[in-house]
Write a protein that holds these residues in place. Structure first.
Motif, PDB file in Angstrom:
ATOM      1  N   UNK A 123      47.045  13.631  42.974  1.00  0.00           N
ATOM      2  CA  UNK A 123      46.360  14.681  42.210  1.00  0.00           C
ATOM      3  C   UNK A 123      45.591  15.609  43.135  1.00  0.00           C
ATOM      4  N   UNK A 124      44.967  15.032  44.171  1.00  0.00           N
ATOM      5  CA  UNK A 124      44.206  15.827  45.134  1.00  0.00           C
ATOM      6  C   UNK A 124      45.142  16.763  45.902  1.00  0.00           C
ATOM      7  N   UNK A 125      46.293  16.253  46.316  1.00  0.00           N
ATOM      8  CA  UNK A 125      47.267  17.061  47.059  1.00  0.00           C
ATOM      9  C   UNK A 125      47.830  18.178  46.178  1.00  0.00           C
ATOM     10  N   UNK A 126      48.054  17.895  44.890  1.00  0.00           N
ATOM     11  CA  UNK A 126      48.559  18.913  43.966  1.00  0.00           C
ATOM     12  C   UNK A 126      47.553  20.036  43.779  1.00  0.00           C
ATOM     13  N   UNK A 127      46.257  19.694  43.719  1.00  0.00           N
ATOM     14  CA  UNK A 127      45.217  20.709  43.563  1.00  0.00           C
ATOM     15  C   UNK A 127      45.123  21.599  44.804  1.00  0.00           C
ATOM     16  N   UNK A 128      45.304  20.982  45.981  1.00  0.00           N
ATOM     17  CA  UNK A 128      45.188  21.731  47.229  1.00  0.00           C
ATOM     18  C   UNK A 128      46.434  22.568  47.518  1.00  0.00           C
ATOM     19  N   UNK A 129      47.593  22.127  47.011  1.00  0.00           N
ATOM     20  CA  UNK A 129      48.860  22.791  47.321  1.00  0.00           C
ATOM     21  C   UNK A 129      49.197  23.914  46.453  1.00  0.00           C
ATOM     22  N   UNK A 142      32.571  12.805  34.067  1.00  0.00           N
ATOM     23  CA  UNK A 142      33.537  13.909  34.106  1.00  0.00           C
ATOM     24  C   UNK A 142      32.872  15.252  33.839  1.00  0.00           C
ATOM     25  N   UNK A 143      31.932  15.271  32.906  1.00  0.00           N
ATOM     26  CA  UNK A 143      31.267  16.539  32.589  1.00  0.00           C
ATOM     27  C   UNK A 143      30.407  17.033  33.752  1.00  0.00           C
ATOM     28  N   UNK A 144      30.112  16.129  34.692  1.00  0.00           N
ATOM     29  CA  UNK A 144      29.377  16.509  35.901  1.00  0.00           C
ATOM     30  C   UNK A 144      30.331  16.885  37.035  1.00  0.00           C
ATOM     31  N   UNK A 145      31.621  17.021  36.708  1.00  0.00           N
ATOM     32  CA  UNK A 145      32.611  17.417  37.699  1.00  0.00           C
ATOM     33  C   UNK A 145      33.316  16.262  38.373  1.00  0.00           C
ATOM     34  N   UNK A 146      33.073  15.041  37.889  1.00  0.00           N
ATOM     35  CA  UNK A 146      33.675  13.865  38.508  1.00  0.00           C
ATOM     36  C   UNK A 146      35.083  13.569  38.023  1.00  0.00           C
ATOM     37  N   UNK A 147      35.808  12.832  38.853  1.00  0.00           N
ATOM     38  CA  UNK A 147      37.142  12.346  38.516  1.00  0.00           C
ATOM     39  C   UNK A 147      37.091  10.823  38.635  1.00  0.00           C
ATOM     40  N   UNK A 148      37.508  10.131  37.584  1.00  0.00           N
ATOM     41  CA  UNK A 148      37.428   8.672  37.594  1.00  0.00           C
ATOM     42  C   UNK A 148      38.727   8.050  37.103  1.00  0.00           C
ATOM     43  N   UNK A 149      39.095   6.952  37.753  1.00  0.00           N
ATOM     44  CA  UNK A 149      40.219   6.135  37.315  1.00  0.00           C
ATOM     45  C   UNK A 149      39.707   4.709  37.172  1.00  0.00           C
ATOM     46  N   UNK A 150      40.131   4.046  36.110  1.00  0.00           N
ATOM     47  CA  UNK A 150      39.733   2.665  35.835  1.00  0.00           C
ATOM     48  C   UNK A 150      40.924   1.761  36.117  1.00  0.00           C
ATOM     49  N   UNK A 151      40.673   0.636  36.808  1.00  0.00           N
ATOM     50  CA  UNK A 151      41.739  -0.305  37.132  1.00  0.00           C
ATOM     51  C   UNK A 151      41.365  -1.710  36.680  1.00  0.00           C
ATOM     52  N   UNK A 152      42.371  -2.587  36.682  1.00  0.00           N
ATOM     53  CA  UNK A 152      42.129  -3.995  36.390  1.00  0.00           C
ATOM     54  C   UNK A 152      41.736  -4.277  34.966  1.00  0.00           C
TER      55      UNK A 152
END
Length: 128
Positions: free
Chosen positions: A122-128, A78-88
């Motif tokens: 989240x991507x659409x919210x950032x772009x909109x 995240x500190x490198x600008x990444x977005x991560x989601x963990x599943x399972x």
């Protein structure tokens, strides 16, 4: 007669879907394997692939120490600008995450499909 149970070794598979990268982890997740995951995340950062889903649904064993290392890995990404989601995340792993990540910094979804939908919103919210 004795029966032996041989556990499969750790495996990390990668799948790309548009701007998302999905990492599927399977098998025992220990310190060495955490290093494999960390190396993959660093490579993705260098490649500019900063939207990642990590699926842990096939992880068979993990220690609390490795969960702590995983949280650090997520924060570094995240500190490198990444977005991560963990599943399972299993119930026991979820409890370990709650203890170590009490502020809830790790985005979690039940499965990969839910994570893709959430990250797309989240991507659409950032772009909109």
């Amino acid at each position: 007669m004795t029966s032996l149970s041989i556990e499969k070794p750790f495996e990390l598979q990668e799948q790309r879907r548009e701007d998302l990268t999905i990492l599927f982890a399977a098998g025992p997740l220990e310190r060495i394997e955490l290093g494999v995951l960390e190396t993959a995340l660093k490579r993705l950062t260098r490649e500019g692939r900063l939207r990642v889903i990590v699926d842990l649904s096939e992880v068979t064993t993990v220690s609390t120490l490795v969960v702590a290392g995983f949280v650090i890995c997520v924060e570094s990404f995240r500190s490198s600008g990444g977005e991560m989601t963990v599943t399972g995340v299993s119930r026991s792993l979820l409890d370990a995450f709650r203890m170590i990540d009490s502020s809830g910094r790790i985005n979690q979804q039940t499965d990969v499909v839910a994570a893709i939908k959430a990250m797309s919103r989240r991507s659409a919210e950032r772009e909109g």
